[in-house]
Every structure is written in structure tokens, then in C-alpha cells.
Design a protein around this motif. Structure first.
Motif: not given
Length: 104
Positions: A87, A89-97, A102-103
Motif C-alpha cells: 500500500k 509503494k502504491l501510494r508513492r507511485y500513484q499520481p496525486v489527485s 493522495g489515495p
């Protein structure tokens, strides 16, 4: 007086239950075998457990189940930690809304 009567009634119910389920017969048989042993075993309780078929087999199964439970708890803990890392890692690589957050 009433309390004594209730206590006797409970004992009688328990006695009938133990007779009905065969516990009294099994215990009697095991105790007779113990009585007839030429040499008394060093551990009478263990002797009775074996004679009642709840000795080593049930104990072995119990120990095995305990070990399995420990392993499953450890596996669950590892999976929880792994999930947390993924989770992150996913948060780091997801684009910021657009809102800047972040998500979750």
C-alpha cells in the motif's frame, strides 16, 4: 435444606447423563484394568488416558494443531506487513489527485 436438595438433584442429573453417554462404563472399565495390573504404572493418569484412547494420539493431534495455528498466525502477520508495504509503494507511485491529497 432447599439448597441441599437442589445440589443432590444436580448430582443425580449428572450421574444419569454420565451413565447415558457411556462415561461411567468407560471409566469403570479403565479403573478395573488398572486394578488388575500386576505392577502399578508410575503415572496412573497417563495409563487411564491411554486406556480411554485419549492418550498419545489425541495429544499428538493437539500438538500438531497448535503448531499449525502458530504457523498460520505468523503467515497472517507476514501478509499483513506485506500488504502494508505494498500500500505504501502504491501510494508513492500513484499520481496525486487534483485536490492535492493522495489515495487513502
Amino acid at each position: 435444606m432447599a439448597q441441599q436438595k437442589a445440589s443432590e438433584n444436580k448430582r443425580e442429573q449428572l450421574r444419569r447423563y454420565l451413565e447415558k453417554t457411556g462415561v461411567v462404563d468407560s471409566l469403570t472399565s479403565a479403573l478395573v484394568c488398572l486394578y488388575e495390573e500386576p505392577e502399578r504404572p508410575t503415572d496412573a493418569l497417563e495409563y487411564l488416558k491411554k486406556h480411554l484412547n485419549v492418550g498419545d494420539q489425541a495429544l499428538g493431534e493437539f500438538v500438531q494443531l497448535q503448531q499449525e495455528a502458530v504457523e498460520l498466525r505468523q503467515r497472517c502477520k507476514r501478509r499483513t506487513e506485506e500488504k502494508k508495504e505494498l500500500k505504501e509503494k502504491l501510494r508513492r507511485y500513484q499520481p496525486v489527485s487534483q485536490g492535492g491529497a493522495g489515495p487513502e
